[in-house]
Design an enzyme around this catalytic site. Structure first.
Site, PDB file in Angstrom:
ATOM      1  CG  ASP A 238      -0.089  -0.028   2.528  1.00 37.19           C
ATOM      2  OD1 ASP A 238       0.295   1.055   2.996  1.00 37.19           O
ATOM      3  OD2 ASP A 238       0.192  -1.133   3.054  1.00 37.19           O
ATOM      4  CG  ASP A 240       2.039   4.823   5.759  1.00 37.06           C
ATOM      5  OD1 ASP A 240       1.916   3.770   6.402  1.00 37.06           O
ATOM      6  OD2 ASP A 240       2.217   5.929   6.289  1.00 37.06           O
TER       7      ASP A 240
END
Length: 316
Positions: A238, A240
């Protein structure tokens, strides 16, 4: 083939493979030059590989995260350890880092490949890509990250915190397996278990951090003290939470990307192992050579016994 190797930022898996009780004194001390792999508990589901033994290794720092599965990969003995234990039972802050690395040292592991899930801190480092970092920043709080103290002082060099030779092999293999790899970069190790606030995430980006995770710094420090080569395969799940236009990180998002990363991770492990030389020419193997400061005559017998796997060759 290899299957079931995974990496963790939020996944939960269980072990369904062979359970072989370790017979103390059997293979623990018979073979050196082993390769260690630290990753998710799914690594135990290894189709097509021979499980030689399952080792319950005792250490002066308590038990490791779980038993260690010793398997054969391309004619090499590889020791697999589920970082968070079977069923993902341990928080990053609860991991017995010293016991894990000491156990590897005790059974003859000379190189460690760490597979871990991370968040990206850069626009050009996308989910499902791999970073092989060469630097770390510590944002943890009070984790045990040294074998020393209690009567022995040592200061290892940590300017270059990973093994360059092992990292290059790992990066090359990611490319050979069809993955996108970023060679080098800074891994910020945070405490967790909650993910970053948006303000923290923006702060870390201002430090030119590349990825963020919760586990690898302590492993790298302890591996250096144990004179074990260490390299990280940081699998991006991802961005973050610094991208304000994106939704915040969720477990569901991480699990989906973890599943996509799993196939690549297991291919890389199986592809990298036969490329690793049997003999080491890197400085990792002698990291304690000039690091021990304590007068050897001042080290008592109990401390010598406790640290025998780490400093035994220097004090005998």
């Amino acid at each position: 083939s290899c299957s079931g190797l995974t990496h963790l930022r939020g996944t939960v898996e269980s072990h369904t493979g062979p359970r072989v009780q370790h017979n103390p004194g059997s293979s623990q001390n018979l073979s050196k030059n082993r390769i260690g792999v630290i990753g998710g508990s799914g690594l135990y589901d290894m189709e097509g590989l021979t499980v030689l033994e399952e080792l319950a290794v005792e250490t002066p720092f308590g038990p490791p995260s779980d038993t260690i599965a010793l398997v054969e990969v391309a004619g090499r003995e590889v020791a697999f350890l589920p970082r968070h234990g079977r069923g993902h039972r341990l928080l990053p802050s609860e991991l017995p880092f010293r016991a894990n690395i000491y156990a590897f040292k005790k059974i003859g592991v000379e190189r460690i490949i760490s597979v871990g899930a991370v968040g990206s801190m850069r626009e050009d480092v996308h989910p499902r890509e791999v970073v092989v970092p060469d630097q770390f920043i510590d944002r943890t709080r009070g984790r045990a990250d040294t074998f020393f103290g209690g009567g022995v002082v040592a200061h290892v060099s940590f300017a270059e915190p990973v093994c360059a030779e092992l990292s290059a092999i790992l990066a090359d293999t990611v490319e050979q397996c069809g993955g996108t790899v970023h060679r080098g970069g800074t891994y910020l190790c945070m405490e967790g278990p909650a993910f970053s606030t948006r303000a923290e995430s923006q702060l870390y980006r201002s430090w030119s951090v590349d990825v963020i995770g919760m586990t690898n710094l302590q492993e790298a420090k302890l591996a250096r003290e144990a004179e074990i080569c260490y390299a990280t395969m940081a699998c991006v799940t991802d961005y973050d939470c610094w991208r304000e236009s994106d939704e915040s990180v969720t477990v569901e998002m991480l699990l989906e990307n973890l599943r996509k990363n799993t196939e690549l991770a297991r291919k890389v492990i199986c592809g990298a192992v036969p490329l690793i030389p049997h003999e080491r020419a890197c400085p990792c193997a002698n990291a304690l050579g000039s690091a021990l400061l304590t007068d050897l005559d001042q080290i008592d017998d109990a401390t010598r016994d406790r640290l025998d796997a780490i400093i035994g060759r220097y004090i005998r």
